[in-house]
Design a protein around this motif. Structure first.
Motif, mmCIF file in Angstrom:
data_model
loop_
_atom_site.group_PDB
_atom_site.id
_atom_site.type_symbol
_atom_site.label_atom_id
_atom_site.label_comp_id
_atom_site.label_asym_id
_atom_site.label_seq_id
_atom_site.Cartn_x
_atom_site.Cartn_y
_atom_site.Cartn_z
ATOM 1 N N VAL A 1 3.068 25.020 45.107
ATOM 2 C CA VAL A 1 3.479 26.264 44.730
ATOM 3 C C VAL A 1 4.601 26.745 45.729
ATOM 4 N N PRO B 1 -2.436 28.534 47.036
ATOM 5 C CA PRO B 1 -2.486 28.812 45.626
ATOM 6 C C PRO B 1 -3.776 28.699 45.060
ATOM 7 N N GLU C 1 -2.436 30.234 40.259
ATOM 8 C CA GLU C 1 -1.203 29.957 40.461
ATOM 9 C C GLU C 1 -0.732 28.862 40.475
ATOM 10 N N LYS D 1 3.450 29.715 40.504
ATOM 11 C CA LYS D 1 3.892 31.184 41.288
ATOM 12 C C LYS D 1 2.919 31.559 42.127
ATOM 13 N N PRO D 2 3.142 32.146 43.307
ATOM 14 C CA PRO D 2 2.099 32.697 44.123
ATOM 15 C C PRO D 2 1.464 33.876 43.736
#
Length: 478
Positions: free
Chosen positions: A307, A324, A328, A333-334
Protein backbone atom coordinates in the motif's frame (compact mmCIF):
# COMPACT_ATOMS: atom_id res chain seq x y z
CA UNK A 1 -17.32 15.19 67.08
CA UNK A 2 -19.01 14.18 70.34
CA UNK A 3 -17.99 11.17 72.41
CA UNK A 4 -19.83 9.71 75.38
CA UNK A 5 -16.62 9.72 77.41
CA UNK A 6 -15.37 13.30 77.92
CA UNK A 7 -11.77 14.24 78.77
CA UNK A 8 -10.01 17.49 79.60
CA UNK A 9 -9.84 19.46 76.37
CA UNK A 10 -6.54 21.12 77.35
CA UNK A 11 -4.54 17.95 78.00
CA UNK A 12 -2.00 16.76 75.42
CA UNK A 13 -0.96 13.14 75.22
CA UNK A 14 2.12 11.32 74.01
CA UNK A 15 1.76 7.81 72.63
CA UNK A 16 5.08 5.97 72.48
CA UNK A 17 5.12 3.07 70.04
CA UNK A 18 7.20 0.03 71.03
CA UNK A 19 8.27 -0.55 67.39
CA UNK A 20 8.19 1.76 64.36
CA UNK A 21 6.09 -0.79 62.40
CA UNK A 22 3.61 -1.74 65.16
CA UNK A 23 0.32 -1.02 63.43
CA UNK A 24 -1.72 -3.11 65.87
CA UNK A 25 -0.43 -1.07 68.84
CA UNK A 26 -1.27 2.18 67.02
CA UNK A 27 -4.74 0.88 66.08
CA UNK A 28 -5.63 -0.07 69.67
CA UNK A 29 -4.48 3.28 71.08
CA UNK A 30 -6.07 5.25 68.24
CA UNK A 31 -9.43 3.51 68.73
CA UNK A 32 -9.45 4.32 72.45
CA UNK A 33 -8.47 7.95 71.88
CA UNK A 34 -11.19 8.45 69.28
CA UNK A 35 -13.75 6.97 71.65
CA UNK A 36 -12.61 9.42 74.32
CA UNK A 37 -12.97 12.36 71.94
CA UNK A 38 -9.27 13.30 71.85
CA UNK A 39 -8.72 15.50 68.80
CA UNK A 40 -5.69 14.86 66.54
CA UNK A 41 -3.88 18.08 67.46
CA UNK A 42 -3.70 16.95 71.11
CA UNK A 43 -1.70 13.78 70.43
CA UNK A 44 2.00 13.23 69.74
CA UNK A 45 2.85 9.85 68.23
CA UNK A 46 6.44 8.96 69.13
CA UNK A 47 8.59 6.20 67.67
CA UNK A 48 11.09 4.28 69.81
CA UNK A 49 14.48 5.96 70.26
CA UNK A 50 13.01 9.22 68.97
CA UNK A 51 13.68 12.59 70.55
CA UNK A 52 9.97 13.28 70.86
CA UNK A 53 8.20 16.58 70.34
CA UNK A 54 8.67 19.80 72.21
CA UNK A 55 5.26 19.70 73.85
CA UNK A 56 4.82 15.94 74.27
CA UNK A 57 4.08 14.97 77.88
CA UNK A 58 4.96 11.34 78.39
CA UNK A 59 3.82 11.27 82.02
CA UNK A 60 0.15 12.01 81.20
CA UNK A 61 -1.81 8.71 81.35
CA UNK A 62 -3.92 7.98 78.31
CA UNK A 63 -7.70 8.17 78.80
CA UNK A 64 -9.66 4.92 78.81
CA UNK A 65 -13.09 4.68 77.15
CA UNK A 66 -15.95 3.33 79.24
CA UNK A 67 -18.71 0.90 78.30
CA UNK A 68 -20.92 3.71 76.98
CA UNK A 69 -18.38 4.85 74.35
CA UNK A 70 -19.65 4.48 70.83
CA UNK A 71 -17.75 2.11 68.49
CA UNK A 72 -15.17 3.52 66.11
CA UNK A 73 -15.96 3.40 62.40
CA UNK A 74 -13.16 2.44 60.01
CA UNK A 75 -13.75 1.16 56.49
CA UNK A 76 -11.98 -1.90 55.14
CA UNK A 77 -10.30 0.33 52.57
CA UNK A 78 -8.87 2.52 55.33
CA UNK A 79 -7.50 -0.47 57.25
CA UNK A 80 -5.85 -1.92 54.12
CA UNK A 81 -4.19 1.37 53.20
CA UNK A 82 -3.27 2.24 56.80
CA UNK A 83 -1.48 -1.09 57.40
CA UNK A 84 0.92 -0.31 54.58
CA UNK A 85 1.21 3.42 55.29
CA UNK A 86 2.17 2.65 58.90
CA UNK A 87 5.37 1.01 57.59
CA UNK A 88 6.55 4.18 55.87
CA UNK A 89 9.57 6.07 57.23
CA UNK A 90 7.69 9.39 57.37
CA UNK A 91 7.74 10.40 61.07
CA UNK A 92 4.29 12.01 60.70
CA UNK A 93 2.56 8.89 59.36
CA UNK A 94 0.81 7.90 62.59
CA UNK A 95 -0.45 11.45 63.15
CA UNK A 96 -1.77 11.45 59.57
CA UNK A 97 -3.50 8.09 60.09
CA UNK A 98 -5.11 9.26 63.31
CA UNK A 99 -6.34 12.47 61.69
CA UNK A 100 -7.90 10.47 58.88
CA UNK A 101 -9.47 7.99 61.33
CA UNK A 102 -10.87 10.93 63.30
CA UNK A 103 -12.43 12.40 60.15
CA UNK A 104 -13.89 9.03 59.18
CA UNK A 105 -16.23 9.22 62.17
CA UNK A 106 -18.13 12.13 60.63
CA UNK A 107 -17.50 11.25 56.97
CA UNK A 108 -17.42 7.45 56.47
CA UNK A 109 -16.97 7.82 52.69
CA UNK A 110 -13.89 10.02 52.86
CA UNK A 111 -11.60 7.29 51.48
CA UNK A 112 -13.46 7.58 48.17
CA UNK A 113 -12.54 11.26 47.86
CA UNK A 114 -9.37 11.15 45.76
CA UNK A 115 -9.10 14.94 45.90
CA UNK A 116 -8.75 14.97 49.69
CA UNK A 117 -5.16 15.83 50.67
CA UNK A 118 -5.05 13.39 53.62
CA UNK A 119 -6.41 10.54 51.51
CA UNK A 120 -3.92 11.27 48.72
CA UNK A 121 -1.03 11.45 51.16
CA UNK A 122 -1.81 8.20 52.96
CA UNK A 123 -2.28 6.39 49.65
CA UNK A 124 1.08 7.74 48.45
CA UNK A 125 2.72 6.39 51.61
CA UNK A 126 1.10 2.99 51.14
CA UNK A 127 2.15 2.89 47.49
CA UNK A 128 5.77 3.65 48.39
CA UNK A 129 5.77 0.86 50.97
CA UNK A 130 4.33 -1.65 48.48
CA UNK A 131 7.02 -0.63 45.98
CA UNK A 132 9.73 -1.06 48.61
CA UNK A 133 8.40 -4.54 49.48
CA UNK A 134 8.36 -5.47 45.80
CA UNK A 135 12.00 -4.39 45.49
CA UNK A 136 12.92 -6.46 48.52
CA UNK A 137 11.27 -9.56 47.05
CA UNK A 138 13.04 -9.02 43.74
CA UNK A 139 16.50 -7.85 44.77
CA UNK A 140 17.50 -9.72 47.92
CA UNK A 141 20.49 -11.89 46.95
CA UNK A 142 21.69 -14.57 49.36
CA UNK A 143 25.37 -15.47 49.55
CA UNK A 144 26.54 -18.76 50.95
CA UNK A 145 28.66 -19.04 54.10
CA UNK A 146 30.38 -22.40 54.56
CA UNK A 147 30.39 -24.19 57.91
CA UNK A 148 28.15 -21.70 59.70
CA UNK A 149 25.49 -24.22 60.81
CA UNK A 150 25.28 -27.88 61.70
CA UNK A 151 24.12 -28.54 58.15
CA UNK A 152 27.33 -27.07 56.82
CA UNK A 153 26.10 -23.90 55.11
CA UNK A 154 24.09 -20.76 55.67
CA UNK A 155 22.95 -18.00 53.34
CA UNK A 156 23.18 -14.33 54.18
CA UNK A 157 21.74 -11.32 52.31
CA UNK A 158 22.21 -7.58 52.75
CA UNK A 159 19.36 -5.23 51.85
CA UNK A 160 18.72 -1.52 52.44
CA UNK A 161 14.96 -0.87 52.62
CA UNK A 162 13.63 2.67 52.47
CA UNK A 163 10.87 1.89 54.96
CA UNK A 164 10.05 -0.34 57.94
CA UNK A 165 9.16 -3.38 55.82
CA UNK A 166 11.48 -6.05 57.23
CA UNK A 167 9.11 -7.82 59.63
CA UNK A 168 6.12 -7.40 57.32
CA UNK A 169 7.93 -9.36 54.60
CA UNK A 170 9.42 -12.08 56.81
CA UNK A 171 6.70 -14.61 55.93
CA UNK A 172 7.45 -14.22 52.21
CA UNK A 173 11.05 -15.33 52.66
CA UNK A 174 10.13 -18.09 55.14
CA UNK A 175 7.73 -19.56 52.57
CA UNK A 176 10.05 -19.14 49.62
CA UNK A 177 13.24 -20.35 51.30
CA UNK A 178 11.80 -22.67 53.92
CA UNK A 179 14.35 -25.43 53.37
CA UNK A 180 17.54 -23.43 53.89
CA UNK A 181 19.10 -21.52 56.78
CA UNK A 182 19.33 -17.82 56.00
CA UNK A 183 19.73 -14.35 57.45
CA UNK A 184 18.63 -11.00 56.01
CA UNK A 185 20.64 -8.08 57.36
CA UNK A 186 19.47 -4.48 57.06
CA UNK A 187 20.25 -1.14 58.74
CA UNK A 188 16.77 -1.33 60.34
CA UNK A 189 17.05 -4.83 61.82
CA UNK A 190 17.73 -8.43 60.84
CA UNK A 191 15.92 -11.75 60.39
CA UNK A 192 17.36 -15.21 60.99
CA UNK A 193 15.74 -18.50 59.89
CA UNK A 194 17.14 -21.93 60.75
CA UNK A 195 14.56 -23.98 58.88
CA UNK A 196 12.16 -24.11 61.82
CA UNK A 197 12.31 -20.88 63.84
CA UNK A 198 12.38 -17.25 62.77
CA UNK A 199 14.22 -14.83 65.04
CA UNK A 200 14.65 -11.08 64.92
CA UNK A 201 17.97 -9.40 65.45
CA UNK A 202 19.47 -5.92 65.76
CA UNK A 203 20.39 -3.60 62.88
CA UNK A 204 23.47 -4.59 60.89
CA UNK A 205 26.14 -3.01 58.71
CA UNK A 206 27.08 -3.80 55.14
CA UNK A 207 30.38 -5.24 56.32
CA UNK A 208 28.48 -7.91 58.32
CA UNK A 209 27.38 -9.57 55.08
CA UNK A 210 29.68 -11.70 52.89
CA UNK A 211 31.09 -10.13 49.74
CA UNK A 212 30.40 -13.07 47.44
CA UNK A 213 30.44 -16.81 46.91
CA UNK A 214 31.47 -19.28 44.15
CA UNK A 215 27.87 -19.68 42.93
CA UNK A 216 27.74 -16.08 41.73
CA UNK A 217 29.83 -16.74 38.64
CA UNK A 218 27.34 -19.41 37.59
CA UNK A 219 24.48 -16.98 38.20
CA UNK A 220 26.17 -14.26 36.16
CA UNK A 221 26.64 -16.67 33.27
CA UNK A 222 22.97 -17.59 33.41
CA UNK A 223 21.87 -13.94 33.57
CA UNK A 224 24.00 -13.04 30.55
CA UNK A 225 22.50 -15.94 28.60
CA UNK A 226 18.89 -14.84 29.23
CA UNK A 227 19.51 -11.11 28.68
CA UNK A 228 17.32 -10.23 25.67
CA UNK A 229 18.60 -7.19 23.76
CA UNK A 230 15.47 -7.10 21.60
CA UNK A 231 13.36 -6.29 24.66
CA UNK A 232 15.79 -3.81 26.21
CA UNK A 233 14.32 -0.52 27.40
CA UNK A 234 16.92 1.17 29.56
CA UNK A 235 14.54 3.69 31.14
CA UNK A 236 12.03 1.01 32.12
CA UNK A 237 14.83 -1.22 33.44
CA UNK A 238 16.19 1.55 35.68
CA UNK A 239 12.68 2.33 36.94
CA UNK A 240 12.12 -1.28 37.95
CA UNK A 241 15.70 -1.90 39.12
CA UNK A 242 17.15 1.40 40.42
CA UNK A 243 20.92 1.67 40.67
CA UNK A 244 20.81 1.82 44.49
CA UNK A 245 20.18 -1.95 44.52
CA UNK A 246 22.95 -2.85 42.08
CA UNK A 247 25.77 -3.09 44.60
CA UNK A 248 24.09 -6.06 46.30
CA UNK A 249 23.31 -8.00 43.10
CA UNK A 250 26.08 -9.98 41.39
CA UNK A 251 24.51 -9.84 37.92
CA UNK A 252 24.39 -6.04 37.79
CA UNK A 253 28.15 -5.81 37.13
CA UNK A 254 27.32 -7.22 33.68
CA UNK A 255 24.56 -4.76 32.83
CA UNK A 256 26.60 -1.83 31.40
CA UNK A 257 28.39 -4.15 28.98
CA UNK A 258 25.19 -5.98 28.05
CA UNK A 259 23.36 -2.70 27.43
CA UNK A 260 26.20 -1.34 25.30
CA UNK A 261 26.28 -4.56 23.29
CA UNK A 262 22.51 -4.51 22.80
CA UNK A 263 22.58 -0.91 21.59
CA UNK A 264 25.40 -1.69 19.15
CA UNK A 265 23.43 -4.68 17.84
CA UNK A 266 20.42 -2.42 17.38
CA UNK A 267 22.48 0.07 15.35
CA UNK A 268 23.83 -2.77 13.23
CA UNK A 269 20.32 -4.13 12.71
CA UNK A 270 19.08 -0.73 11.54
CA UNK A 271 22.00 -0.36 9.16
CA UNK A 272 21.44 -3.83 7.72
CA UNK A 273 17.68 -3.32 7.51
CA UNK A 274 17.92 0.02 5.69
CA UNK A 275 20.27 -1.39 3.09
CA UNK A 276 21.00 0.38 -0.13
CA UNK A 277 18.64 -0.86 -2.87
CA UNK A 278 21.06 0.12 -5.66
CA UNK A 279 19.40 3.53 -6.28
CA UNK A 280 16.30 5.25 -4.96
CA UNK A 281 13.35 5.53 -7.35
CA UNK A 282 13.12 8.97 -8.93
CA UNK A 283 9.36 9.34 -8.56
CA UNK A 284 6.51 8.35 -6.26
CA UNK A 285 5.23 6.11 -9.04
CA UNK A 286 8.62 4.41 -9.08
CA UNK A 287 8.42 3.86 -5.31
CA UNK A 288 4.93 2.40 -5.75
CA UNK A 289 6.16 -0.06 -8.36
CA UNK A 290 9.21 -0.98 -6.30
CA UNK A 291 7.37 -1.74 -3.06
CA UNK A 292 4.97 -4.04 -4.92
CA UNK A 293 7.99 -6.05 -6.02
CA UNK A 294 9.73 -5.97 -2.62
CA UNK A 295 10.08 -9.24 -0.67
CA UNK A 296 13.06 -8.30 1.50
CA UNK A 297 11.18 -9.06 4.73
CA UNK A 298 8.68 -11.83 5.58
CA UNK A 299 5.68 -9.46 5.48
CA UNK A 300 6.11 -8.96 1.75
CA UNK A 301 5.71 -12.69 1.20
CA UNK A 302 2.26 -12.90 2.84
CA UNK A 303 -1.02 -12.97 0.94
CA UNK A 304 -1.28 -9.17 0.73
CA UNK A 305 -0.32 -6.28 -1.45
CA UNK A 306 1.81 -3.21 -0.88
CA UNK A 307 0.00 0.00 0.00
CA UNK A 308 1.66 3.15 -1.26
CA UNK A 309 1.40 6.53 0.41
CA UNK A 310 -1.19 8.99 -0.84
CA UNK A 311 -1.14 12.75 -1.24
CA UNK A 312 0.40 15.58 -3.22
CA UNK A 313 4.11 15.78 -3.90
CA UNK A 314 5.35 18.87 -2.13
CA UNK A 315 2.84 18.54 0.77
CA UNK A 316 3.96 20.56 3.79
CA UNK A 317 2.75 17.83 6.15
CA UNK A 318 3.47 14.10 5.96
CA UNK A 319 1.58 11.79 8.32
CA UNK A 320 3.12 8.38 8.97
CA UNK A 321 1.30 5.42 10.55
CA UNK A 322 2.46 1.90 11.38
CA UNK A 323 1.27 -0.31 8.51
CA UNK A 324 -1.84 -0.85 6.36
CA UNK A 325 -4.67 -2.77 7.98
CA UNK A 326 -7.07 -5.30 6.54
CA UNK A 327 -9.29 -2.71 4.84
CA UNK A 328 -6.30 -0.73 3.56
CA UNK A 329 -4.87 -3.91 2.06
CA UNK A 330 -8.16 -4.62 0.31
CA UNK A 331 -8.55 -1.07 -1.00
CA UNK A 332 -4.85 -0.46 -1.75
CA UNK A 333 -5.09 2.94 -0.04
CA UNK A 334 -3.78 4.13 3.35
CA UNK A 335 -6.03 5.00 6.30
CA UNK A 336 -9.44 4.03 4.96
CA UNK A 337 -10.46 1.69 7.82
CA UNK A 338 -11.73 2.57 11.33
CA UNK A 339 -8.44 4.16 12.39
CA UNK A 340 -8.36 6.24 9.20
CA UNK A 341 -11.95 7.38 9.68
CA UNK A 342 -11.15 8.43 13.25
CA UNK A 343 -8.05 10.25 12.01
CA UNK A 344 -10.13 12.14 9.45
CA UNK A 345 -12.52 13.37 12.15
CA UNK A 346 -9.69 14.62 14.34
CA UNK A 347 -7.88 16.23 11.39
CA UNK A 348 -11.06 18.09 10.49
CA UNK A 349 -11.44 19.23 14.10
CA UNK A 350 -7.87 20.55 14.06
CA UNK A 351 -8.39 22.33 10.74
CA UNK A 352 -5.91 20.14 8.84
CA UNK A 353 -6.88 19.36 5.24
CA UNK A 354 -6.11 15.68 4.56
CA UNK A 355 -6.33 16.34 0.84
CA UNK A 356 -3.27 18.58 1.11
CA UNK A 357 -1.40 16.08 3.32
CA UNK A 358 0.78 13.13 2.31
CA UNK A 359 -0.32 10.07 4.28
CA UNK A 360 1.73 6.87 4.40
CA UNK A 361 2.97 4.08 6.68
CA UNK A 362 6.33 2.99 8.06
CA UNK A 363 5.69 -0.57 6.79
CA UNK A 364 4.16 -0.97 3.36
CA UNK A 365 2.55 -4.43 3.67
CA UNK A 366 -0.16 -5.67 6.05
CA UNK A 367 1.28 -8.06 8.62
CA UNK A 368 -1.40 -10.38 9.94
CA UNK A 369 -2.17 -13.70 11.55
CA UNK A 370 -4.93 -15.77 9.87
CA UNK A 371 -7.84 -16.82 12.12
CA UNK A 372 -10.33 -18.71 10.02
CA UNK A 373 -11.64 -16.24 7.46
CA UNK A 374 -10.30 -13.27 9.41
CA UNK A 375 -6.86 -11.66 9.28
CA UNK A 376 -5.81 -10.29 12.65
CA UNK A 377 -3.35 -7.41 12.85
CA UNK A 378 0.15 -8.32 14.02
CA UNK A 379 2.73 -5.68 14.89
CA UNK A 380 5.83 -5.57 12.70
CA UNK A 381 9.18 -6.37 14.27
CA UNK A 382 11.96 -3.82 14.67
CA UNK A 383 13.93 -5.40 11.82
CA UNK A 384 10.89 -5.32 9.52
CA UNK A 385 10.39 -1.62 10.28
CA UNK A 386 14.07 -0.94 9.67
CA UNK A 387 14.03 -2.81 6.36
CA UNK A 388 11.03 -0.83 5.13
CA UNK A 389 12.65 2.41 6.23
CA UNK A 390 14.33 2.57 2.82
CA UNK A 391 10.95 3.14 1.17
CA UNK A 392 9.79 5.68 3.77
CA UNK A 393 12.98 7.67 3.26
CA UNK A 394 12.43 7.49 -0.50
CA UNK A 395 8.96 9.03 -0.04
CA UNK A 396 10.35 11.74 2.23
CA UNK A 397 13.08 12.62 -0.28
CA UNK A 398 10.48 13.06 -3.04
CA UNK A 399 7.70 14.79 -1.05
CA UNK A 400 10.06 16.97 1.02
CA UNK A 401 7.56 17.86 3.77
CA UNK A 402 8.34 20.65 6.21
CA UNK A 403 6.75 18.74 9.06
CA UNK A 404 6.22 15.02 9.67
CA UNK A 405 3.72 13.60 12.17
CA UNK A 406 4.59 10.07 13.34
CA UNK A 407 1.61 8.25 14.83
CA UNK A 408 2.74 5.46 17.14
CA UNK A 409 6.00 3.82 18.10
CA UNK A 410 6.52 1.95 14.80
CA UNK A 411 6.21 5.16 12.79
CA UNK A 412 8.62 6.95 15.12
CA UNK A 413 11.16 4.15 14.77
CA UNK A 414 10.76 4.18 10.99
CA UNK A 415 11.73 7.85 10.98
CA UNK A 416 14.37 7.91 13.72
CA UNK A 417 15.90 4.43 13.42
CA UNK A 418 15.38 3.83 17.15
CA UNK A 419 12.56 3.20 19.59
CA UNK A 420 11.17 6.11 21.62
CA UNK A 421 8.56 6.62 24.32
CA UNK A 422 5.44 8.28 22.90
CA UNK A 423 4.50 9.83 26.26
CA UNK A 424 7.93 11.45 26.60
CA UNK A 425 8.43 12.51 22.97
CA UNK A 426 4.99 13.91 22.13
CA UNK A 427 4.31 17.62 22.11
CA UNK A 428 7.80 18.80 21.13
CA UNK A 429 9.44 19.06 17.67
CA UNK A 430 12.46 16.91 16.79
CA UNK A 431 14.80 18.37 14.17
CA UNK A 432 15.66 15.94 11.36
CA UNK A 433 18.81 15.99 9.24
CA UNK A 434 17.04 17.25 6.12
CA UNK A 435 15.75 20.35 7.95
CA UNK A 436 12.22 19.09 8.51
CA UNK A 437 10.56 18.68 11.92
CA UNK A 438 9.24 15.47 13.41
CA UNK A 439 6.29 15.50 15.81
CA UNK A 440 5.17 12.33 17.56
CA UNK A 441 1.72 11.30 18.80
CA UNK A 442 -0.30 8.16 19.44
CA UNK A 443 -1.82 6.07 16.66
CA UNK A 444 -5.60 6.48 16.25
CA UNK A 445 -6.01 2.71 16.57
CA UNK A 446 -4.79 3.10 20.18
CA UNK A 447 -7.76 5.36 20.89
CA UNK A 448 -10.11 2.77 19.39
CA UNK A 449 -8.89 0.17 21.89
CA UNK A 450 -9.83 2.36 24.88
CA UNK A 451 -13.14 3.04 26.57
CA UNK A 452 -14.68 5.64 28.81
CA UNK A 453 -12.53 8.19 30.58
CA UNK A 454 -9.28 6.67 29.28
CA UNK A 455 -10.40 7.15 25.69
CA UNK A 456 -11.57 10.70 26.38
CA UNK A 457 -8.21 11.58 27.93
CA UNK A 458 -6.20 10.12 25.05
CA UNK A 459 -8.48 11.81 22.51
CA UNK A 460 -7.83 15.11 24.29
CA UNK A 461 -4.06 14.56 24.05
CA UNK A 462 -4.38 13.55 20.38
CA UNK A 463 -6.35 16.72 19.62
CA UNK A 464 -3.75 18.79 21.45
CA UNK A 465 -0.97 17.23 19.35
CA UNK A 466 -2.83 17.93 16.11
CA UNK A 467 -3.55 21.50 17.21
CA UNK A 468 0.16 22.04 17.87
CA UNK A 469 1.00 20.62 14.43
CA UNK A 470 -1.57 22.92 12.82
CA UNK A 471 -0.12 25.95 14.61
CA UNK A 472 3.42 25.02 13.61
CA UNK A 473 2.40 24.54 9.98
CA UNK A 474 0.93 28.06 10.00
CA UNK A 475 4.20 29.41 11.42
CA UNK A 476 6.26 27.63 8.76
CA UNK A 477 3.99 28.93 6.01
CA UNK A 478 4.27 32.54 7.21
Amino acid sequence: MTALRQVDADVRYAVRLPEPDDFDFWRDRARALVQCGVAPERISWLEPHGAGELFAHGDEPLPVPDARSRPVRASRRFIEVARNAALHSDPQRFALLYRLLWRLQSNPAIMDDKADSDVRRVEDLAKAVRRDSHKMHAFVRFRRIEGDTAGGERYVAWFEPDHHILRANASFFVRRFAGMAWSILTPRGSLHWDGETLEEGPPAQRSDAPAGDPMEELWRSYYASIFNPARLKVGAMLKEMPRKYWKNMPETALIPGLVAGAQQRERTMVAEGAMEFEARPGSLKGVDEAIHACHRCPIGSLDNRAVMGEGPKGAALMIVGEQPGDQEDEAGKPFVGPAGQLLDRHLEKAGIDRGRTYVTNAVKHFKFEPRGKRRLHKSPSAKEIDTCRWWLESERELVRPKLILAMGGSAARGLLGKSVSISKARGEPIALEDGSELWITAHPSYLLRLDGAAREEQARLFDADLAAVKERLSELAA
